[in-house]
Design an enzyme around this catalytic site. Sequence first.
Site, PDB file in Angstrom:
ATOM      1  N   PHE A 191       1.813  -2.945  -2.805  1.00 13.34           N
ATOM      2  CA  PHE A 191       3.120  -2.334  -3.001  1.00 13.34           C
ATOM      3  C   PHE A 191       4.136  -3.451  -3.177  1.00 13.34           C
ATOM      4  O   PHE A 191       3.797  -4.631  -3.099  1.00 13.34           O
ATOM      5  CB  PHE A 191       3.493  -1.455  -1.796  1.00 13.34           C
ATOM      6  N   ARG A 241      -5.158   6.723   8.468  1.00 17.66           N
ATOM      7  CA  ARG A 241      -3.950   6.410   7.716  1.00 17.66           C
ATOM      8  C   ARG A 241      -3.081   5.397   8.469  1.00 17.66           C
ATOM      9  O   ARG A 241      -2.889   5.495   9.687  1.00 17.66           O
ATOM     10  CB  ARG A 241      -3.134   7.678   7.455  1.00 17.66           C
ATOM     11  N   ALA A 259      -6.212  12.935  -2.953  1.00 12.51           N
ATOM     12  CA  ALA A 259      -5.066  12.248  -3.555  1.00 12.51           C
ATOM     13  C   ALA A 259      -5.461  10.869  -4.050  1.00 12.51           C
ATOM     14  O   ALA A 259      -6.440  10.277  -3.588  1.00 12.51           O
ATOM     15  CB  ALA A 259      -3.927  12.123  -2.535  1.00 12.51           C
ATOM     16  N   GLU A 275     -10.119  11.754  -8.905  1.00 12.91           N
ATOM     17  CA  GLU A 275     -10.136  11.590  -7.453  1.00 12.91           C
ATOM     18  C   GLU A 275     -11.011  12.644  -6.776  1.00 12.91           C
ATOM     19  O   GLU A 275     -11.626  12.373  -5.742  1.00 12.91           O
ATOM     20  CB  GLU A 275      -8.706  11.653  -6.905  1.00 12.91           C
ATOM     21  N   GLU A 279     -13.630  11.234  -4.192  1.00  6.82           N
ATOM     22  CA  GLU A 279     -13.440  11.495  -2.768  1.00  6.82           C
ATOM     23  C   GLU A 279     -14.359  12.573  -2.225  1.00  6.82           C
ATOM     24  O   GLU A 279     -14.728  12.534  -1.044  1.00  6.82           O
ATOM     25  CB  GLU A 279     -11.984  11.877  -2.486  1.00  6.82           C
ATOM     26  N   PRO A 297      13.001  10.169  -1.231  1.00  2.92           N
ATOM     27  CA  PRO A 297      13.775   9.462  -2.251  1.00  2.92           C
ATOM     28  C   PRO A 297      14.805   8.481  -1.706  1.00  2.92           C
ATOM     29  O   PRO A 297      15.313   7.647  -2.461  1.00  2.92           O
ATOM     30  CB  PRO A 297      14.450  10.594  -3.027  1.00  2.92           C
ATOM     31  N   GLY A 298      15.120   8.567  -0.425  1.00  4.60           N
ATOM     32  CA  GLY A 298      16.096   7.640   0.133  1.00  4.60           C
ATOM     33  C   GLY A 298      15.586   6.222   0.242  1.00  4.60           C
ATOM     34  O   GLY A 298      16.388   5.277   0.301  1.00  4.60           O
ATOM     35  N   GLU A 326     -13.055   0.302  -2.058  1.00  7.21           N
ATOM     36  CA  GLU A 326     -11.613   0.395  -1.871  1.00  7.21           C
ATOM     37  C   GLU A 326     -11.254   0.662  -0.413  1.00  7.21           C
ATOM     38  O   GLU A 326     -10.110   0.998  -0.099  1.00  7.21           O
ATOM     39  CB  GLU A 326     -11.044   1.500  -2.764  1.00  7.21           C
TER      40      GLU A 326
END
Length: 372
Positions: A191, A241, A259, A275, A279, A297-298, A326
């Site tokens: 990211f 996660r 996802a 996917e 998955e 979105p903030g 992965e």
Amino acid sequence: MADLFFYGTLRHVPLLACVAGTELLRHEPAVLPGFEAFLVKDANYPGLRAAPGAGAPGILVRGMSDEAVARLDYYEGGHGYVLEPRDVETENGPVTALVYLPTRDFADGGPFDLMAWQDRWAQINLFAAQEVMAQYGLRPAAEVMARYPMILTRATARANAQAGGPVTLRRATRPGDVVVDDQTQPYARFFAIEDYKLRHRRFDGTMGPQLDRAVFVSGDAATVLPYDPVTDRVLLVEQFRMGPLARGDAQVWSLEAIAGRVDPGEMPDQTARREAVEEAGLTLGALHRVHGYYPSPGAKTEYLYSFVAECDLPDSAAGLGGMPGEGEDIRSHVLPFDAAMELLAAGEIENAPLILSLYWLAAHRDKLRARS
């Protein structure tokens, strides 16, 4: 000053201008005799190889500045190309020019078609080049290009965003409404973090003060909830996660819809089908769009495309899956729709795309079952 010949994606003048850092690029058609360009297998750019009697078409740009060549070296060198002098043919005769030649052999993916590349990849590659060249003079090319696949993923998201959405109630964004005074990228790997100093127009029509805002930049993603209308069952996936772990949640395994990120050049529905295979080993039938949306979105650029898919869900669909390469370790659960809604009501389902998809399915379930 130098004359350069381009036979690949840099024949797209907006991309060349972005990399070279100049809009003044007078160019003319030319051919590199004794060579042919070809599409590199599983890539979106060409290679070049010797081919007696052939000729690679391209463009010749004369008198490029030392700074422009240095920027091009940063971009092309990071991709594994080096400049070498070659004679090229123009309408007015042969000219010796510098050409970026590959430093390694590439697998052949077929002919390179510039028009086809422009239709599918030009906008994506332009956004990717903008991110790469923003690091010119700040980070080594090899470091930046090592994360080029994720740069392309973010560029794909930016290209997808160009269409925008409808404007009826909300304010329409117009030129000059947002002024970016400075933009930096202090972190970029899988990211990226981008920091902006910006001003935007207020609802009273005036420009507001300068704001310092950071944003978490990622690619677009697609989610899909498999549903069997005959047996009235859904398939949920479960996996570890990082979000809950970093938040300090006592429970770090999450129940979700299938996802995955939208890969460069991929459509969201293609992502959903790919996917599902990766998955859960599922081949999906009809896809139903739930919505497209920003989950936060903030602070995040992530945009999600959520689907519900009709498919067969036998007992054997439950089990283990994912892509070990992965780092994925995924468990699938097949359960009645009502049982999934009970988990939602109890709070055990805390994943927003799954919540949204289950509520969509609750609203459309009778219609899907009536058609099966």
